[in-house]
Design a protein around this motif. Structure first.
Motif, PDB file in Angstrom:
ATOM      1  N   ASP A 104     -18.743  29.278  -7.926  1.00 29.43           N
ATOM      2  CA  ASP A 104     -18.694  28.564  -6.648  1.00 29.43           C
ATOM      3  C   ASP A 104     -17.375  28.824  -5.917  1.00 29.43           C
ATOM      4  OD1 ASP A 104     -21.218  27.441  -6.885  1.00 29.43           O
ATOM      5  OD2 ASP A 104     -20.475  25.583  -7.804  1.00 29.43           O
ATOM      6  N   VAL A 107     -17.368  32.344  -4.405  1.00 25.63           N
ATOM      7  CA  VAL A 107     -18.164  32.391  -3.174  1.00 25.63           C
ATOM      8  C   VAL A 107     -17.387  31.769  -2.018  1.00 25.63           C
ATOM      9  CG1 VAL A 107     -20.248  31.527  -2.052  1.00 25.63           C
ATOM     10  CG2 VAL A 107     -20.379  32.441  -4.364  1.00 25.63           C
ATOM     11  N   ARG A 181     -22.535  41.425  -5.804  1.00 29.77           N
ATOM     12  CA  ARG A 181     -23.538  40.789  -4.936  1.00 29.77           C
ATOM     13  C   ARG A 181     -22.924  40.360  -3.608  1.00 29.77           C
ATOM     14  NH1 ARG A 181     -28.754  38.656  -5.817  1.00 29.77           N
ATOM     15  NH2 ARG A 181     -29.464  37.841  -3.810  1.00 29.77           N
ATOM     16  N   PRO A 188     -28.075  37.417   0.666  1.00 28.46           N
ATOM     17  CA  PRO A 188     -27.160  36.263   0.613  1.00 28.46           C
ATOM     18  C   PRO A 188     -27.229  35.564  -0.742  1.00 28.46           C
ATOM     19  CG  PRO A 188     -29.091  35.766   1.950  1.00 28.46           C
ATOM     20  CD  PRO A 188     -29.156  37.233   1.656  1.00 28.46           C
ATOM     21  N   VAL A 189     -26.138  34.914  -1.066  1.00 25.03           N
ATOM     22  CA  VAL A 189     -26.046  34.157  -2.316  1.00 25.03           C
ATOM     23  C   VAL A 189     -26.349  32.689  -2.031  1.00 25.03           C
ATOM     24  CG1 VAL A 189     -24.451  33.347  -4.094  1.00 25.03           C
ATOM     25  CG2 VAL A 189     -24.377  35.729  -3.344  1.00 25.03           C
ATOM     26  N   ASP A 190     -27.275  32.110  -2.783  1.00 24.24           N
ATOM     27  CA  ASP A 190     -27.587  30.688  -2.610  1.00 24.24           C
ATOM     28  C   ASP A 190     -27.492  29.972  -3.950  1.00 24.24           C
ATOM     29  OD1 ASP A 190     -29.881  31.441  -3.983  1.00 24.24           O
ATOM     30  OD2 ASP A 190     -31.182  31.360  -2.226  1.00 24.24           O
ATOM     31  N   GLY A 191     -27.782  28.695  -3.943  1.00 22.21           N
ATOM     32  CA  GLY A 191     -27.657  27.908  -5.152  1.00 22.21           C
ATOM     33  C   GLY A 191     -28.585  28.358  -6.265  1.00 22.21           C
ATOM     34  N   VAL A 192     -29.800  28.764  -5.903  1.00 18.95           N
ATOM     35  CA  VAL A 192     -30.749  29.225  -6.918  1.00 18.95           C
ATOM     36  C   VAL A 192     -30.213  30.474  -7.609  1.00 18.95           C
ATOM     37  CG1 VAL A 192     -33.065  30.135  -7.297  1.00 18.95           C
ATOM     38  CG2 VAL A 192     -32.720  28.219  -5.724  1.00 18.95           C
ATOM     39  N   TYR A 193     -29.678  31.396  -6.807  1.00 19.37           N
ATOM     40  CA  TYR A 193     -29.110  32.613  -7.391  1.00 19.37           C
ATOM     41  C   TYR A 193     -27.948  32.282  -8.320  1.00 19.37           C
ATOM     42  CZ  TYR A 193     -26.710  37.070  -7.839  1.00 19.37           C
ATOM     43  OH  TYR A 193     -26.094  38.193  -8.357  1.00 19.37           O
ATOM     44  N   ASP A 195     -27.377  29.473  -9.931  1.00 19.95           N
ATOM     45  CA  ASP A 195     -27.886  28.828 -11.140  1.00 19.95           C
ATOM     46  C   ASP A 195     -28.381  29.870 -12.133  1.00 19.95           C
ATOM     47  OD1 ASP A 195     -27.338  26.276 -10.255  1.00 19.95           O
ATOM     48  OD2 ASP A 195     -29.366  25.921  -9.477  1.00 19.95           O
TER      49      ASP A 195
END
Length: 227
Positions: A104, A107, A181, A188-193, A195
């Motif tokens: 986190d 990012v 990445r 794009p990088v999100d929370g699912v990725y 996790d």
């Protein structure tokens, strides 16, 4: 008395003799912002002390009083930025929580689009410039690897990772996948990725046992900065 062309002052009429600590800090902050803006816009090769001074609104002598060259200026500013912004070492009590916290923070560091542009530019230039590559390794990569190593060492102490963990491979697993990445042109990088990546990294770390090479069998807290 006419204003000196070498004055650092941003506002008109400020002279060298009237500068105080707060003014010097303001000038230094303006130079740092201008240097990164110019580096992101023009790149390492096209950037010059003249263009940074103009963008910062200061005399060129203000830069040369601080650094002897463009290279010295940029490397110093990059090193300072890394010292301020390198991910703190999260201590959540679990390896998975620490890994996710580390991701986190990484990012968050790249939220400014200039960061990625500058990183890609410096990476390309370092391929042609061994001295720059070594300076960036010490100023940028080493602190990040030290932060990652602290996460691994705590996990070993908690019994979540094997005592014989390969520290170099472990830090590679923590750092490299996400940085790739975050390069331009990637999804794009999100929370699912994040996790999913956390789960994969934790699983990989559990299997990151040392190679047969004695040189790699060191404590996770020790980072070998050589080739």
């Amino acid at each position: 008395m006419p204003e000196s062309a070498d004055d650092d002052a941003l506002p008109p009429g400020r002279r060298r003799g009237t500068r105080g600590p707060a003014q010097d800090e303001a000038v230094s902050a303006a130079i740092e912002a201008a240097a990164f803006d110019e580096l992101a816009a023009a790149g390492w090769r096209r950037l010059s002390m003249d263009t940074v001074a103009r963008r910062a609104g200061v005399g060129k002598a203000a830069l040369y009083r601080r650094w002897r060259s463009k290279e010295a200026m940029l490397l110093d500013l990059v090193a300072r930025l890394v010292r301020r912004e390198v991910p703190g070492v999260p201590d959540t009590g679990t390896l998975a929580g620490d890994v996710r916290g580390f991701l986190d923070l990484t990012v968050a560091q790249t939220a400014d689009p200039r960061v990625v542009r500058i990183a890609v530019d410096l990476l390309g230039e370092s391929v042609r410039n061994p001295a720059l590559a070594e300076s960036l390794r010490l100023a940028v990569l080493a602190p990040r690897r030290e932060a990652a190593a602290a996460i691994l060492w705590r996990a070993v102490e908690r019994g979540e990772l094997p005592a014989g963990l390969d520290p170099e491979l472990g830090t590679d697993l923590l750092i490299s996948p996400l940085l790739l990445r975050l390069l331009p042109g990637t999804p794009p990088v999100d929370g699912v990725y994040l996790d999913t990546l956390t789960t994969v990294i934790v699983a990989g770390l559990a299997s990151a046992t040392p190679s047969t090479s004695p040189a790699r069998q060191t404590e996770p807290g020790h980072i070998h900065h050589g080739p």
